[in-house]
Write an enzyme that holds these catalytic residues in place. Structure first.
Site, mmCIF file in Angstrom:
data_model
loop_
_atom_site.group_PDB
_atom_site.id
_atom_site.type_symbol
_atom_site.label_atom_id
_atom_site.label_comp_id
_atom_site.label_asym_id
_atom_site.label_seq_id
_atom_site.Cartn_x
_atom_site.Cartn_y
_atom_site.Cartn_z
ATOM 1 N N ALA A 78 21.810 -30.106 43.026
ATOM 2 C CA ALA A 78 22.877 -29.574 43.397
ATOM 3 C C ALA A 78 24.294 -30.182 42.650
ATOM 4 O O ALA A 78 25.188 -29.512 42.326
ATOM 5 C CB ALA A 78 23.370 -29.954 44.858
ATOM 6 N N ASN A 157 27.907 -33.563 54.448
ATOM 7 C CA ASN A 157 27.013 -34.353 54.430
ATOM 8 C C ASN A 157 27.065 -35.956 55.191
ATOM 9 O O ASN A 157 26.149 -36.363 55.662
ATOM 10 C CB ASN A 157 26.830 -34.769 52.951
ATOM 11 C CG ASN A 157 28.018 -35.273 52.229
ATOM 12 O OD1 ASN A 157 29.110 -34.518 52.316
ATOM 13 N ND2 ASN A 157 27.965 -36.367 51.572
ATOM 14 N N GLN A 185 23.612 -29.643 51.851
ATOM 15 C CA GLN A 185 22.966 -30.123 53.227
ATOM 16 C C GLN A 185 22.858 -28.947 54.103
ATOM 17 O O GLN A 185 22.490 -29.292 55.138
ATOM 18 C CB GLN A 185 24.297 -30.785 53.669
ATOM 19 C CG GLN A 185 24.429 -32.086 52.841
ATOM 20 C CD GLN A 185 23.497 -33.317 52.827
ATOM 21 O OE1 GLN A 185 22.674 -33.305 54.058
ATOM 22 N NE2 GLN A 185 23.505 -34.165 52.295
ATOM 23 N N ALA A 206 16.694 -29.333 45.858
ATOM 24 C CA ALA A 206 15.193 -29.319 46.604
ATOM 25 C C ALA A 206 14.994 -30.730 47.306
ATOM 26 O O ALA A 206 14.254 -30.593 48.496
ATOM 27 C CB ALA A 206 14.184 -29.196 45.501
ATOM 28 N N THR A 245 13.780 -26.326 28.795
ATOM 29 C CA THR A 245 12.354 -25.825 28.983
ATOM 30 C C THR A 245 12.228 -25.995 30.673
ATOM 31 O O THR A 245 12.909 -27.026 31.239
ATOM 32 C CB THR A 245 11.205 -26.742 28.476
ATOM 33 O OG1 THR A 245 11.369 -26.660 26.831
ATOM 34 C CG2 THR A 245 9.886 -26.379 28.859
ATOM 35 N N CYS A 329 26.443 -41.863 47.995
ATOM 36 C CA CYS A 329 27.132 -42.207 46.694
ATOM 37 C C CYS A 329 28.435 -42.944 47.169
ATOM 38 O O CYS A 329 28.767 -43.736 46.451
ATOM 39 C CB CYS A 329 27.828 -40.783 46.373
ATOM 40 S SG CYS A 329 28.623 -39.617 47.493
#
Ligand SMILES: Cc1ncc(COP(=O)(O)O)c(C=O)c1O
Length: 388
Positions: A78, A157, A185, A206, A245, A329
């Site tokens: 995200a 969050n 979230q 994810a 990739t 964070c």
């Protein structure tokens, strides 16, 4: 299984363990016997098989948010999705350069906005109302003729509040601006329909939804696609918007995680809501303990509790419970949470606040254990708690 040593896990908002079904699917994409090929190698079977898996995962992610698979762009999470949406918009915007966000956003938005401000983009940061919500009225009042993009989170969050994105989308679109939504979230916890809710850009991750870390996606509507410039240049992957990739195993993991979420979200959320209620019943009985944003529309998974009791400190709980005293964070930065202060908590109350987030593997026993820990921790701080 929710125990690791003696520490019960209540930090699902920071990250979730990968679901065993996700892990199994990922293993199948790594070794010589599996689908390890480069999805861009269209000239042989290994590449073609990997491509098919990637495209199935794209469909599974899209299905969870009501999008068309072709509008999903893979990213590393995200944070990258937010950067791509905001910086990508800024790079193409010639006239509509004013941006709107809120004081409640994740640092991946706030710091990106600060970076764009330094590049000359005017930014408005909305304050929440008394319930801790950003309303459509507040957005409408901040819109200007030169507003090009509004970025708001669907679920906060730290306190779990839900933003009324559908109402906000109507005012944003009436002003000719794009709406970006940070749904890190929200994914897998609350219903998302990008078309019905009017979202132009949507960030996903994810690892908040029982998938692996290091993979995410950005939904980009066909209207928004023309207005976003790539931030990662190279082989022209993802329709030129994000080169590199494709990480087949990560993408497959995210796809399976989203497929499981689509099938099980309702049941999971109802069970988690019951567990949350059980926890709150026990803890809120103690005078001085409050649930933050209690009157706002919230998801049940994230509980922000303030222990307004002298002598209480979050470290009294962290020996037994894997919780956070703020978002991961902010914990790293060691500063009081900008979200808690924005919703009106003083610095002291913010420092007596803990976030417990529940998830798929949380049990009733975990919840009772957590309640017991909290009651024991507050007992010396309040005679009433000691009697409970
Ligand atoms: C609301 C929100 N946005 C963005 C992020 C960043 O997500 P990622 O870890 O996938 O970069 C997080 C993670 O904590 C979050 O909670």
């Amino acid at each position: 299984m929710s125990e690791k040593g003696d520490l019960r896990y209540f930090d699902y908002a920071a990250t979730t363990p990968a679901d065993p079904r996700v892990i199994e699917a990922m293993f199948g994409c790594l070794g010589l016997e599996g689908d390890f090929g480069n999805p861009a190698s269209s000239s042989h079977g290994a590449g073609q098989r990997a491509r098919r898996l990637v495209e199935q995962a794209r469909k599974d992610v899209a299905a969870l948010i009501g999008a068309d698979a072709g509008d999903i762009v893979w990213t590393s999470g995200a944070t990258e999705s937010n950067n791509l949406a905001l910086k990508g918009y800024a790079d193409r915007a010639t006239e509509k350069r004013h941006l709107i966000t809120s004081q409640l956003e994740h640092k991946a938005i706030l710091d990106t906005m600060t970076c764009l401000e330094a590049r000359g983009m005017p930014v408005t940061r909305l304050a929440p109302n008394a319930q801790g919500e950003i309303t459509a009225e507040a957005v409408a009042a901040a819109l200007r003729p030169d507003t090009g993009l509004v970025s708001l989170m669907l679920v906060n969050n730290e306190v779990g509040t839900l933003t009324d994105i559908a109402a906000i989308a109507r005012v944003v679109h009436a002003a000719g601006a794009l709406l970006h939504v940070d749904a890190a979230q929200a994914l897998g916890k609350t219903a998302i329909d990008v078309k019905a809710m009017g979202m132009d850009l949507l960030s996903m991750s994810a690892h908040k939804v029982y998938g692996p870390k290091g993979i995410g996606a950005l939904y980009v509507s066909p209207e928004a696609f023309e207005r976003i410039a790539p931030q990662m240049h190279g082989g022209g992957h993802e329709r030129g918007l994000r080169s590199g990739t494709l990480a087949t195993h990560q993408i497959v993991g995210m796809g399976v995680a989203c497929e499981i979420a689509r099938n099980e979200m309702q049941e999971d959320s109802e069970r988690i809501a019951r567990l949350g209620e059980r926890l709150l019943e026990q803890v809120l009985a103690v005078p001085g303990v409050t649930l933050n944003a209690a009157h706002a529309k919230r998801i049940a998974h994230t509980l922000s509790l303030t222990f307004d009791l002298p002598g209480f400190f979050p470290f009294l709980l962290t020996g037994d419970l894997a919780i956070s005293s703020t978002s991961a964070c902010n914990s790293a930065a060691g500063s009081p949470s900008h979200v808690l202060t924005a919703i009106g908590l003083g610095e002291e109350a913010a420092s007596r606040t803990v976030r417990l987030s529940l998830g798929r593997f949380t049990t009733q026993e975990d919840v009772d254990f957590a309640a017991d820990c909290m009651l024991r921790a507050v007992a010396p701080c309040t005679p009433v708690a000691a009697a409970l």
